[in-house]
Design an enzyme around this catalytic site. Sequence first.
Site, mmCIF file in Angstrom:
data_model
loop_
_atom_site.group_PDB
_atom_site.id
_atom_site.type_symbol
_atom_site.label_atom_id
_atom_site.label_comp_id
_atom_site.label_asym_id
_atom_site.label_seq_id
_atom_site.Cartn_x
_atom_site.Cartn_y
_atom_site.Cartn_z
ATOM 1 N N CYS B 37 3.375 -20.539 21.847
ATOM 2 C CA CYS B 37 4.166 -19.316 22.044
ATOM 3 C C CYS B 37 3.271 -18.170 22.508
ATOM 4 O O CYS B 37 3.761 -17.080 22.810
ATOM 5 C CB CYS B 37 4.864 -18.910 20.756
ATOM 6 N N CYS B 106 5.660 -8.624 18.539
ATOM 7 C CA CYS B 106 4.286 -8.567 18.018
ATOM 8 C C CYS B 106 4.264 -7.882 16.655
ATOM 9 O O CYS B 106 3.544 -8.299 15.745
ATOM 10 C CB CYS B 106 3.375 -7.792 18.976
#
Lengths: 403, 145
Positions: B37, B106
């Site tokens: 990912c 994030c």
Amino acid sequence: MGMVYLDNNATTPLDPRVLDAMLPFLKGEFGNAASRSHQFGWTAEEAVEKARKQVAAVLSANSKEIVWTSGSTEGNNLAILGAARMYAEKGKHIITCRIEHKAVIDPCKYLETQGYEVTWLDPDGKGRVSADQVRSAIRDDTILVSLMFANNEIGTIHPITEIGAVCKEHGVLFHTDATQAFGKIPIDVNEMGIDILSLSAHKIYGPKGVGALFVRRKKPRVRLVPIIHGGGHERGMRSGTLNVPGIVGCGEAAEIAMNEMPTESVRIRKLGEKLWNGFNSQLTEIFLNGDPDHCLPNTVNVSFLYVEGESLMMGFSDLAVSSGSACTSASLEPSYVLKGLGLGDDIAHSSIRFSLGRFTTEAEIDQAIEQVVKAVNHLRDLSPLYEMAQAGIDLSKVEWQHH
Amino acid sequence: MAYSDKVVDHYENPRNVGTLDADAKNVGTGIVGAPECGDVMRLQIEVDDKDRIVDAKFKTFGCGSAIASSSLATEWIKGRTIDEALALKNTEIVTELALPPVKIHCSVLAEDAVRAAIADVKKKREDTASLETGAAAAGAASSMT
């Protein structure tokens, strides 16, 4: 030192010599090349025909076989959609490859929705499709094979001559997207059995928004249904008033590229080798993507294991390159080209494409090596994957928490 | 896309990079994300007897925003109690680092990493406690014979 531009496969700066050739047609010479009744039109037409010869010469083609376009996306669309529509009665089967440019993939996918069948060949681990693969895929209803001359991300060159011969043998048209190869490596459409070829000016130090499509006139005479209808320009294949300054620039850029190819391809390949050797002598666990034996002279695609491409590019802010990492694209998917080679997503995320060009200097390569090595070391100090790998942990066996 | 000055600062001068002894009973380790990912964060905390986080370390494979999010998270949780750290929200990271929408994941990853590290240290404590209770019971049983 200022910004170092190593993204020449994306686009190139305009060569000052090309600009000089274009300027008269941006200033006083404004005529329409289709105006047959006065000097303004004749001057424009003469310039366009000179450019047509300049482009044809690079391909060993006849200038009558050159159709001006807005660039390779249009050229690829015209080639694929135009041939598919023209020869639909003969068959509705097309052969292409999974790692083509989107400007080939998307028209093919569109045709799939229109009753056509497409065979998507898988390249080998270095990005090549063999002539035998093409031969096995050809059927009685195959009308077109579309395979790029050289890949934009990894620089791999297909065995074009062999593929062209297989197409000839079976009477199937062969289109090649030569956007990256044109002007960088020798192309002879007759020796290579190419029937249709797309090219773009801005990849060879010409202006953006102009390109050409080679469409064979003899053995066989290729006919295409136009996608833009209008005044019947360009033998009816591409209507619209010609972009005279752009076309003049395309012609000039092609001629310069052809004249300088013998020296430039050697100089640039040496710089590319210096770049790779510089990385390889200072870093471990990196590898070169693509096929070093069949590669464009200017393209060096490297995976730096255990570091992510976007963060790596952040580390060299005055170096312009591109990455196969997801984060650089709107889609958040890593490069389908690198995935198409069978590389894992993790390796695609760690890849950087360096594409060198006419204005790349040795000092810039030295600067690039220094900055990349520094950034990779910085990020590996931060990388849990690097630490785990150094400790002997097999990352492929770890159960990751996907999100 | 341009990065905010704070993201650049954390990228260039990451805080609390490193590794704690994952086997120590007062250390919790959270690893979130996956290489395919493009993001893997490892965040570790060292907790004292009063549930206070006395040290925090991270290592991150990922984009600049992922590195900055985890660096910032370690900075914020150091000195806080476990409960205070659990109250940390990803949106605070988004605001502090001025992350664009495409980089919000994030900050989520950083929040998840903090929670995973806390869960790990809590689990270790429970295991130790049950082990000690078990040992005491076994000791009592043997003395009876």
